[in-house]
Design a protein around this motif. Structure first.
Motif, PDB file in Angstrom:
ATOM      1  N   ASN A  33      13.894  53.755 -10.479  1.00 32.50           N
ATOM      2  CA  ASN A  33      12.646  54.493 -10.307  1.00 32.50           C
ATOM      3  C   ASN A  33      11.998  54.792 -11.656  1.00 32.50           C
ATOM      4  OD1 ASN A  33      10.670  55.914  -8.672  1.00 32.50           O
ATOM      5  ND2 ASN A  33      11.587  57.833  -9.403  1.00 32.50           N
ATOM      6  N   GLY A  34      12.541  54.212 -12.696  1.00 31.96           N
ATOM      7  CA  GLY A  34      11.987  54.467 -14.021  1.00 31.96           C
ATOM      8  C   GLY A  34      12.120  55.906 -14.459  1.00 31.96           C
ATOM      9  N   GLY A  35      13.062  56.624 -13.881  1.00 31.66           N
ATOM     10  CA  GLY A  35      13.260  58.028 -14.210  1.00 31.66           C
ATOM     11  C   GLY A  35      12.350  58.940 -13.423  1.00 31.66           C
ATOM     12  N   TYR A  36      11.049  58.628 -13.406  1.00 36.17           N
ATOM     13  CA  TYR A  36      10.102  59.509 -12.708  1.00 36.17           C
ATOM     14  C   TYR A  36       8.958  58.743 -12.043  1.00 36.17           C
ATOM     15  CZ  TYR A  36       7.023  59.129 -16.826  1.00 36.17           C
ATOM     16  OH  TYR A  36       6.215  58.670 -17.833  1.00 36.17           O
ATOM     17  N   GLY A  37       9.114  57.454 -11.851  1.00 34.68           N
ATOM     18  CA  GLY A  37       8.135  56.709 -11.078  1.00 34.68           C
ATOM     19  C   GLY A  37       7.006  56.076 -11.855  1.00 34.68           C
ATOM     20  N   HIS A  38       7.045  56.094 -13.176  1.00 35.59           N
ATOM     21  CA  HIS A  38       5.992  55.439 -13.960  1.00 35.59           C
ATOM     22  C   HIS A  38       6.137  53.926 -13.791  1.00 35.59           C
ATOM     23  CE1 HIS A  38       3.434  54.121 -17.214  1.00 35.59           C
ATOM     24  NE2 HIS A  38       3.099  55.367 -17.498  1.00 35.59           N
ATOM     25  N   PRO A  39       5.049  53.208 -13.517  1.00 35.95           N
ATOM     26  CA  PRO A  39       5.170  51.764 -13.279  1.00 35.95           C
ATOM     27  C   PRO A  39       5.767  50.994 -14.451  1.00 35.95           C
ATOM     28  CG  PRO A  39       2.852  52.423 -13.473  1.00 35.95           C
ATOM     29  CD  PRO A  39       3.653  53.666 -13.326  1.00 35.95           C
ATOM     30  N   ASP A  40       5.446  51.384 -15.679  1.00 37.51           N
ATOM     31  CA  ASP A  40       5.997  50.667 -16.823  1.00 37.51           C
ATOM     32  C   ASP A  40       7.494  50.920 -16.983  1.00 37.51           C
ATOM     33  OD1 ASP A  40       3.588  49.492 -17.504  1.00 37.51           O
ATOM     34  OD2 ASP A  40       3.022  51.085 -18.885  1.00 37.51           O
ATOM     35  N   HIS A  41       7.940  52.110 -16.611  1.00 31.95           N
ATOM     36  CA  HIS A  41       9.377  52.402 -16.657  1.00 31.95           C
ATOM     37  C   HIS A  41      10.117  51.598 -15.585  1.00 31.95           C
ATOM     38  CE1 HIS A  41       9.452  56.289 -19.172  1.00 31.95           C
ATOM     39  NE2 HIS A  41       8.231  55.774 -19.283  1.00 31.95           N
ATOM     40  N   ILE A  42       9.536  51.540 -14.398  1.00 33.64           N
ATOM     41  CA  ILE A  42      10.145  50.742 -13.328  1.00 33.64           C
ATOM     42  C   ILE A  42      10.217  49.277 -13.742  1.00 33.64           C
ATOM     43  CG2 ILE A  42       9.832  49.923 -10.956  1.00 33.64           C
ATOM     44  CD1 ILE A  42       8.487  52.657 -10.372  1.00 33.64           C
ATOM     45  N   GLN A  43       9.130  48.781 -14.321  1.00 33.26           N
ATOM     46  CA  GLN A  43       9.100  47.384 -14.754  1.00 33.26           C
ATOM     47  C   GLN A  43      10.101  47.140 -15.887  1.00 33.26           C
ATOM     48  OE1 GLN A  43       8.148  44.797 -13.307  1.00 33.26           O
ATOM     49  NE2 GLN A  43       6.385  43.778 -14.246  1.00 33.26           N
ATOM     50  N   ALA A  44      10.256  48.097 -16.783  1.00 31.04           N
ATOM     51  CA  ALA A  44      11.232  47.948 -17.864  1.00 31.04           C
ATOM     52  C   ALA A  44      12.644  47.831 -17.297  1.00 31.04           C
ATOM     53  CB  ALA A  44      11.139  49.125 -18.832  1.00 31.04           C
ATOM     54  N   HIS A  45      12.943  48.621 -16.271  1.00 33.98           N
ATOM     55  CA  HIS A  45      14.243  48.504 -15.586  1.00 33.98           C
ATOM     56  C   HIS A  45      14.421  47.102 -15.015  1.00 33.98           C
ATOM     57  CE1 HIS A  45      17.425  49.348 -12.577  1.00 33.98           C
ATOM     58  NE2 HIS A  45      16.643  48.668 -11.757  1.00 33.98           N
TER      59      HIS A  45
END
Length: 312
Positions: free
Chosen positions: A148-160
């Protein structure tokens, strides 16, 4: 920007971190990075965007924002370099080079659909670029966000997604990262931190107060694999956070982002292992204290996915 060792000069321990924007690495892993760098490990940071869509805290720098001069990304390159200098990290890279992928903004905004933003990146293309870094560095440990990128940020999800796919691609090219970790925060640490925050009373420096719901990646303590005590590197982490001045305000044992909601600072940083060989301390109720500890009985981590890196 970077000082990359030749293959023959690689340190014995090598850590790779995959983050979405400049400042994410320092908030989440600053003490960990400083600790391992000081101990002689190779610490490599890959940042996936320049953070062009970030909000700007100092009024005198407000003109940098995307809706004005749109020069924040270039400015944040300098902030990141300064932060890495504070942490002692010399190998920091942008995925595909600076500006290859643009910050996508928060989930649900129009910037999510802009061609060239990270959220719209082809997964295999972006992961292929990361696999190139993995093959260059040959890390034993890889750190990124949860799904979930920690808190749902699209760039965090994509980084995962890019991190796990890059792990798979590199394994197919001849280097299997020993362990993959997701950033997390144990529930007990959140309770302790916000107890400190409540005790500050009139001395609290920010306009508003965050809540435990504002903390990303909170999980039950028994799910945490590794807890890094970074207390010896508190000053370095704080200095690195201050280097990200457009995004972070630091005051005493607290910090705030652009929402001006104060949060408790911590130099204790935790990780949940999701791929690879088991750690010696990875037992129920017993956190390990080292991302590199091989443990006496190496083997696939139970319940964390296949050793070949099947996506989560």
């Amino acid at each position: 920007m970077t000082d990359r060792p030749t293959p023959s000069a690689r340190p014995a321990r090598r850590l790779l971190l995959v983050h979405a924007h400049p400042d994410d690495e320092t908030i989440n892993n600053g003490a960990t990075m400083a600790k391992y760098a000081a101990e002689g490990a190779l610490v490599t940071l890959v940042t996936c965007t320049l953070g062009e869509e970030g909000e700007v805290i100092p009024p005198e720098l407000a003109h940098l924002a995307a809706d004005r001069d749109d020069t924040l990304g270039e400015y944040r390159i300098g902030e990141l370099a300064a932060a890495m200098s504070e942490l002692g990290v010399s190998d920091h890279r942008f995925l595909g080079g600076p500006g290859r992928y643009r910050d996508s903004g928060m989930m649900g905004v129009a910037q999510n659909e802009v061609p060239g933003c990270f959220w719209q990146a082809d997964l295999d293309e972006a992961a292929g670029l990361l696999a190139e870094v993995i093959m260059d560095v040959r890390p034993q440990a890889l750190v990124t966000y949860d799904d979930n990128g920690g808190y749902g940020h699209p760039d965090h999800i994509q980084a995962h997604r890019v991190a796990l796919r890059g792990y798979e691609l590199a394994a197919g090219q001849g280097h299997r990262v020993d362990r993959v970790f997701e950033i997390c925060t144990p529930r007990s640490a959140v309770e302790e931190g916000f107890a400190r925050l409540a005790a500050a009373g009139e001395d609290f420096p920010f306009a508003g107060v965050a809540t435990p719901d504002d903390v990303p990646g909170v999980i039950d303590d028994e799910l945490v694999t590794v807890s890094i005590d970074g207390s010896a590197y508190t000053d370095r982490k704080i200095s690195a956070m201050r280097a990200h001045a457009t995004q972070i305000a630091v005051d005493g044992p607290f910090f705030a982002l652009s929402n001006d909601l104060g949060q408790p600072f911590s130099a204790s940083e935790c990780y949940r292992q999701v791929r690879g060989d088991a750690l010696a301390g990875a037992r129920p109720g017993a956190m390990a204290d080292d991302l590199f500890d091989p443990g006496p009985e190496a083997g696939t981590l139970a319940g964390a996915g296949a050793a070949d890196g099947s996506a989560s």
